[in-house]
Design a protein around this motif. Sequence first.
Motif, PDB file in Angstrom:
ATOM      1  N   GLN A 217      -3.486   2.147   5.986  1.00 23.02           N
ATOM      2  CA  GLN A 217      -2.373   1.433   5.448  1.00 23.02           C
ATOM      3  C   GLN A 217      -3.253   0.424   4.465  1.00 23.02           C
ATOM      4  OE1 GLN A 217      -1.147  -0.694   8.935  1.00 23.02           O
ATOM      5  NE2 GLN A 217      -0.084   1.149   9.905  1.00 23.02           N
ATOM      6  N   CYS A 218      -3.471   1.151   3.339  1.00 22.09           N
ATOM      7  CA  CYS A 218      -4.249   0.392   2.229  1.00 22.09           C
ATOM      8  C   CYS A 218      -3.998   1.224   0.965  1.00 22.09           C
ATOM      9  CB  CYS A 218      -5.809   0.492   2.242  1.00 22.09           C
ATOM     10  SG  CYS A 218      -6.743   2.080   2.446  1.00 22.09           S
TER      11      CYS A 218
ATOM     12  N   MET B  94       6.703  -1.915   6.414  1.00 26.50           N
ATOM     13  CA  MET B  94       6.684  -2.867   7.347  1.00 26.50           C
ATOM     14  C   MET B  94       5.956  -4.073   6.836  1.00 26.50           C
ATOM     15  SD  MET B  94       6.734  -1.161  10.896  1.00 26.50           S
ATOM     16  CE  MET B  94       6.645  -2.599  11.559  1.00 26.50           C
ATOM     17  N   GLN B  95       6.338  -5.317   6.528  1.00 27.41           N
ATOM     18  CA  GLN B  95       5.497  -6.372   6.212  1.00 27.41           C
ATOM     19  C   GLN B  95       4.333  -6.484   7.098  1.00 27.41           C
ATOM     20  OE1 GLN B  95       5.795  -7.991   3.219  1.00 27.41           O
ATOM     21  NE2 GLN B  95       4.037  -9.349   3.905  1.00 27.41           N
TER      22      GLN B  95
ATOM     23  N   GLY C 223      -0.365  -6.674   4.866  1.00 26.28           N
ATOM     24  CA  GLY C 223       1.121  -6.782   4.549  1.00 26.28           C
ATOM     25  C   GLY C 223       1.546  -5.996   3.281  1.00 26.28           C
ATOM     26  N   CYS C 224       2.654  -6.163   2.738  1.00 28.86           N
ATOM     27  CA  CYS C 224       3.313  -5.401   1.758  1.00 28.86           C
ATOM     28  C   CYS C 224       3.205  -6.373   0.521  1.00 28.86           C
ATOM     29  CB  CYS C 224       4.543  -5.017   1.902  1.00 28.86           C
ATOM     30  SG  CYS C 224       4.613  -3.871   3.337  1.00 28.86           S
TER      31      CYS C 224
ATOM     32  N   ASP D 233       8.442   1.065  -4.200  1.00 29.06           N
ATOM     33  CA  ASP D 233       8.850  -0.327  -4.561  1.00 29.06           C
ATOM     34  C   ASP D 233       7.820  -1.336  -4.026  1.00 29.06           C
ATOM     35  OD1 ASP D 233      10.785   0.249  -6.312  1.00 29.06           O
ATOM     36  OD2 ASP D 233      12.379   0.243  -4.606  1.00 29.06           O
ATOM     37  N   GLN D 234       7.677  -1.237  -2.626  1.00 24.25           N
ATOM     38  CA  GLN D 234       6.600  -1.829  -1.864  1.00 24.25           C
ATOM     39  C   GLN D 234       5.393  -1.159  -1.549  1.00 24.25           C
ATOM     40  OE1 GLN D 234       7.107  -5.478  -0.160  1.00 24.25           O
ATOM     41  NE2 GLN D 234       8.370  -5.417  -2.175  1.00 24.25           N
ATOM     42  N   ILE D 235       4.147  -1.711  -1.846  1.00 19.44           N
ATOM     43  CA  ILE D 235       2.819  -0.893  -1.458  1.00 19.44           C
ATOM     44  C   ILE D 235       2.279  -1.986  -0.688  1.00 19.44           C
ATOM     45  CG2 ILE D 235       3.149   0.333  -3.815  1.00 19.44           C
ATOM     46  CD1 ILE D 235       1.111  -1.613  -4.815  1.00 19.44           C
ATOM     47  N   TYR D 236       0.981  -1.193   0.013  1.00 19.15           N
ATOM     48  CA  TYR D 236      -0.009  -2.139   0.768  1.00 19.15           C
ATOM     49  C   TYR D 236      -0.623  -2.914  -0.188  1.00 19.15           C
ATOM     50  CZ  TYR D 236       1.134   1.321   4.393  1.00 19.15           C
ATOM     51  OH  TYR D 236       1.524   2.086   5.489  1.00 19.15           O
ATOM     52  N   ALA D 237      -0.988  -4.344   0.325  1.00 24.85           N
ATOM     53  CA  ALA D 237      -1.590  -5.275  -0.293  1.00 24.85           C
ATOM     54  C   ALA D 237      -3.117  -5.040  -0.488  1.00 24.85           C
ATOM     55  CB  ALA D 237      -1.168  -6.791  -0.069  1.00 24.85           C
TER      56      ALA D 237
END
Length: 244
Positions: free
Chosen positions: A138-139, A160-161, A170-171, A182-186
């Motif tokens: 999750q990266c 998921m945040q 999170g995202c 639109d949302q990627i791993y932070a």
Amino acid sequence: MGKINGCIKCLFIFFNVVFAILGGVLVYGAVQATPFSHQVTAVGGPSLAWSWVFALGVLILPVLGIVAACMEKELVFKIFAGFMVAGMIIMLIFGIVVVVSRNKLKDSLDTASAEVAKPFMEDKEMKSMLMRFEEGAQCCGVVSSSDWGNNISRSCECKMQHTGFPFASGCKDKPVGTFGPDQIYATSCSGVIFGFFDIFFKIFMGFCFTFAILALLALLMSVLMIHLIRKHDSGGSSMAMKSY
């Protein structure tokens, strides 16, 4: 009557018996790890010979302490105390080296440039391996999401945040002007990798400093034993002089 107080002597022997058992467990672990020594050294890992040295040291030194307590000889206690001083210094040095190595690794990952990610992006197999790692860990990206350029991989998509993964943060929104989820791993993958290494660094640091403290306690107990033996011997000498 012995030269050393019975309670102190029993406590000292119990302390050393516990560590002798621990030493036996470490020797067993070294025996089990020996068949993998060639594989570990082949990938640049440390030689397992050091594990044998450490395991035998943890096994033999408590036995020496038990012998010293049973014999109640000042010389044997002095030898044991000398080994405790050496062990305490070695553990402190190892602990400091681990702290320095951890900080160097963190700094190198924090200051890593996009050049580090190029081999992953240019090689097809390494690129697919990175994508699988991103999905599992999750990266996103080796150093950052910008490693993907304008087309961010679907493996970076964050659904998921709060993912529950221990090293994920999170995202976040994808960078402006890029294509992809639109949302990627932070979190970057280098940050996740450091998170795993950080656990082992902290465990080893705790291990080294704990053993340094225990060696200090054993040293203090040895000094107390030597004091009691000298006190008993001097008392016996003075009594002999008086009777003479």
